[in-house]
Design an enzyme around this catalytic site. Structure first.
Site, mmCIF file in Angstrom:
data_model
loop_
_atom_site.group_PDB
_atom_site.id
_atom_site.type_symbol
_atom_site.label_atom_id
_atom_site.label_comp_id
_atom_site.label_asym_id
_atom_site.label_seq_id
_atom_site.Cartn_x
_atom_site.Cartn_y
_atom_site.Cartn_z
ATOM 1 N N TYR A 1 -60.910 -18.839 14.091
ATOM 2 C CA TYR A 1 -60.156 -20.096 14.124
ATOM 3 C C TYR A 1 -60.217 -20.723 15.521
ATOM 4 O O TYR A 1 -59.958 -20.054 16.530
ATOM 5 C CB TYR A 1 -58.684 -19.843 13.753
ATOM 6 C CG TYR A 1 -57.840 -21.085 13.901
ATOM 7 C CD1 TYR A 1 -57.751 -22.011 12.874
ATOM 8 C CD2 TYR A 1 -57.157 -21.352 15.091
ATOM 9 C CE1 TYR A 1 -57.008 -23.172 13.011
ATOM 10 C CE2 TYR A 1 -56.407 -22.511 15.241
ATOM 11 C CZ TYR A 1 -56.331 -23.414 14.202
ATOM 12 O OH TYR A 1 -55.603 -24.562 14.354
ATOM 13 N N LYS B 1 -51.700 -34.613 8.297
ATOM 14 C CA LYS B 1 -50.309 -34.164 8.248
ATOM 15 C C LYS B 1 -49.343 -35.321 8.044
ATOM 16 O O LYS B 1 -48.244 -35.111 7.545
ATOM 17 C CB LYS B 1 -49.953 -33.367 9.518
ATOM 18 C CG LYS B 1 -50.886 -32.189 9.806
ATOM 19 C CD LYS B 1 -51.166 -31.329 8.607
ATOM 20 C CE LYS B 1 -52.066 -30.132 8.846
ATOM 21 N NZ LYS B 1 -53.406 -30.411 9.358
ATOM 22 N N TYR C 1 -61.375 -28.433 12.732
ATOM 23 C CA TYR C 1 -61.311 -28.608 11.271
ATOM 24 C C TYR C 1 -62.450 -29.500 10.754
ATOM 25 O O TYR C 1 -63.396 -29.011 10.135
ATOM 26 C CB TYR C 1 -59.964 -29.226 10.873
ATOM 27 C CG TYR C 1 -58.776 -28.360 11.155
ATOM 28 C CD1 TYR C 1 -58.334 -27.426 10.218
ATOM 29 C CD2 TYR C 1 -58.074 -28.470 12.352
ATOM 30 C CE1 TYR C 1 -57.216 -26.633 10.463
ATOM 31 C CE2 TYR C 1 -56.960 -27.675 12.603
ATOM 32 C CZ TYR C 1 -56.544 -26.764 11.661
ATOM 33 O OH TYR C 1 -55.446 -25.981 11.908
HETATM 34 C C1 LIG Z 1 -54.410 -29.262 9.349
HETATM 35 C C2 LIG Z 1 -55.756 -29.863 9.340
HETATM 36 C C3 LIG Z 1 -56.672 -29.598 8.293
HETATM 37 C C4 LIG Z 1 -56.405 -28.623 7.195
HETATM 38 O O1 LIG Z 1 -55.435 -29.044 6.282
HETATM 39 P P1 LIG Z 1 -54.557 -27.932 5.564
HETATM 40 O O2 LIG Z 1 -53.655 -28.697 4.690
HETATM 41 O O3 LIG Z 1 -53.854 -27.184 6.662
HETATM 42 O O4 LIG Z 1 -55.467 -27.025 4.806
HETATM 43 C C5 LIG Z 1 -57.895 -30.229 8.315
HETATM 44 N N1 LIG Z 1 -58.221 -31.063 9.313
HETATM 45 C C6 LIG Z 1 -57.387 -31.331 10.341
HETATM 46 C C7 LIG Z 1 -57.867 -32.241 11.412
HETATM 47 C C8 LIG Z 1 -56.123 -30.739 10.394
HETATM 48 O O5 LIG Z 1 -55.320 -31.008 11.425
#
Ligand SMILES: *Cc1c(COP(=O)(O)O)cnc(C)c1O
Length: 336
Positions: free
Chosen positions: A263, A49, A289
């Site tokens: 999720y 991010k 993730y």
């Molecule tokens: C937000 C996030 C993702 C996914 O990215 P997106 O742009 O939301 O698809 C992957 N890994 C981590 C650790 C994240 O925080």
């Protein structure tokens, strides 16, 4: 594409490292795996991010905003990184946390990302699971505006055409890096959620005619919805950066077979992936993730769907702070 046309506030020294995972590659006896360390983007333990926030904060500053507003799950990495950027810019930060994962686990509800949000001074409000959180964040922004603030509202995951520019930039950075190293790569793999990372990568790689396909490993939605979300955003981003012809539907591929029960719900594949990377490489993935993304990559290698002769780049999108929200799950594994 000419990204200097867009306002940007630099937050970390690029490029992030690109490292070979020799031990993991040997262990799997498959392709040569490299890792792009976007967990090393500096701001409050980093993550993907931060790249998006370079462009989002750039636009917020250009608009004279004094407050960042955003939303996410209780263990949102995106929220933690936004709170950190707001602190660094001397802005107020108002965040809505959704009870998206059904749990009473006190570690999930108080440790990890949400602990850091509080430490960095976020003003937190909670919302029930399942509501339209982007609409709720917009409503909060309108409320703050009516009270005299100058809020800048960032959608979930920072995934709009502005935030996704961060991953257009990442694609350009990666290609410059591998060309400099003389390293021919065959594929990029990463965890995909709110779609901005994959949309930006696809636009960036298509835009420089890299011929390198991107595989997103889904963490939430079924494949048709995930691919549709990524494709829609990729086309918006392509138009925004002035790329002619749009993005072909086939350029967007997501494998959503590794979500498990839902999720933020742990899977055994995620446990194995997190443990393997920790023990073989000293690299910390996350439970929501990158752990599931790596679980997908490992399974696709074991089942021969990714060829042993390839060179694969796994994009580490960060999130290891979230491990502390899942302490109980990992401790069960040590006991077993
Ligand atoms: C937000 C996030 C993702 C996914 O990215 P997106 O742009 O939301 O698809 C992957 N890994 C981590 C650790 C994240 O925080």
């Amino acid at each position: 594409m000419h990204l200097a046309r867009f306002p940007r506030h630099r937050l970390f020294p690029a490029p992030t490292p690109l490292e070979k995972l020799g031990n993991l590659s040997r262990h799997l006896g498959g392709p040569e795996i490299w890792i792009k360390r976007d967990d090393c983007t500096v701001v409050a333990s980093g993550g993907n991010k931060v790249r998006k926030l370079e462009f989002l904060a750039g636009e917020a500053l250009a608009q004279g905003a004094d407050t960042l507003v955003t939303q996410g799950a209780v263990q949102s990495n995106h929220v933690r990184q936004t709170v950190a950027v707001a602190a660094r810019l001397g802005m107020r930060c108002v965040v809505l946390l959704e009870h998206r994962v059904e749990t009473n686990d006190p570690m999930y509800l108080t440790s990890g990302n949400v602990l850091l949000d509080r430490l960095m001074g976020a003003e937190i409000e909670y919302r029930p699971g399942g509501i339209d959180m982007n609409a709720a964040a917009e409503a909060k922004g309108a409320e703050l505006r009516a009270a005299g603030s100058r809020p800048y509202v960032i959608p979930g995951g920072g995934s709009n055409r502005v935030g996704a520019l961060g991953y257009v930039a990442c694609a350009q950075e990666l290609m410059a890096q591998v060309d400099e190293m003389g390293l021919k790569i065959d594929r990029v793999v990463h965890a995909t959620g709110s779609a901005g990372t994959q949309a930006g990568l696809v636009v960036g790689l298509e835009g420089c005619n890299a011929g390198v396909p991107v595989l997103g490993i889904g963490v939430r939605l079924p494949r048709p919805q995930q691919e549709a979300n990524v494709h829609r955003l990729a086309n918006e981003v392509a138009e925004y950066v002035g790329m002619r012809g749009g993005i072909a539907r086939e350029a967007v591929v997501a494998n959503c077979d590794y979500v498990g029960p839902g999720y933020g719900q742990p899977t055994e594949g995620m446990r194995e992936a997190v443990s393997l990377l920790a023990r073989l490489e000293g690299i910390l993935l996350d439970p929501v993730y990158s752990g599931k993304g790596m679980a997908g990559l490992i399974d696709l290698i074991r089942t021969g769907k990714i060829d042993a002769g390839e060179r694969v780049v796994f994009l580490h999108t960060g999130g290891s702070v979230g491990l502390f929200g899942y302490q109980g799950f990992f401790e069960q594994g040590f006991a077993a």
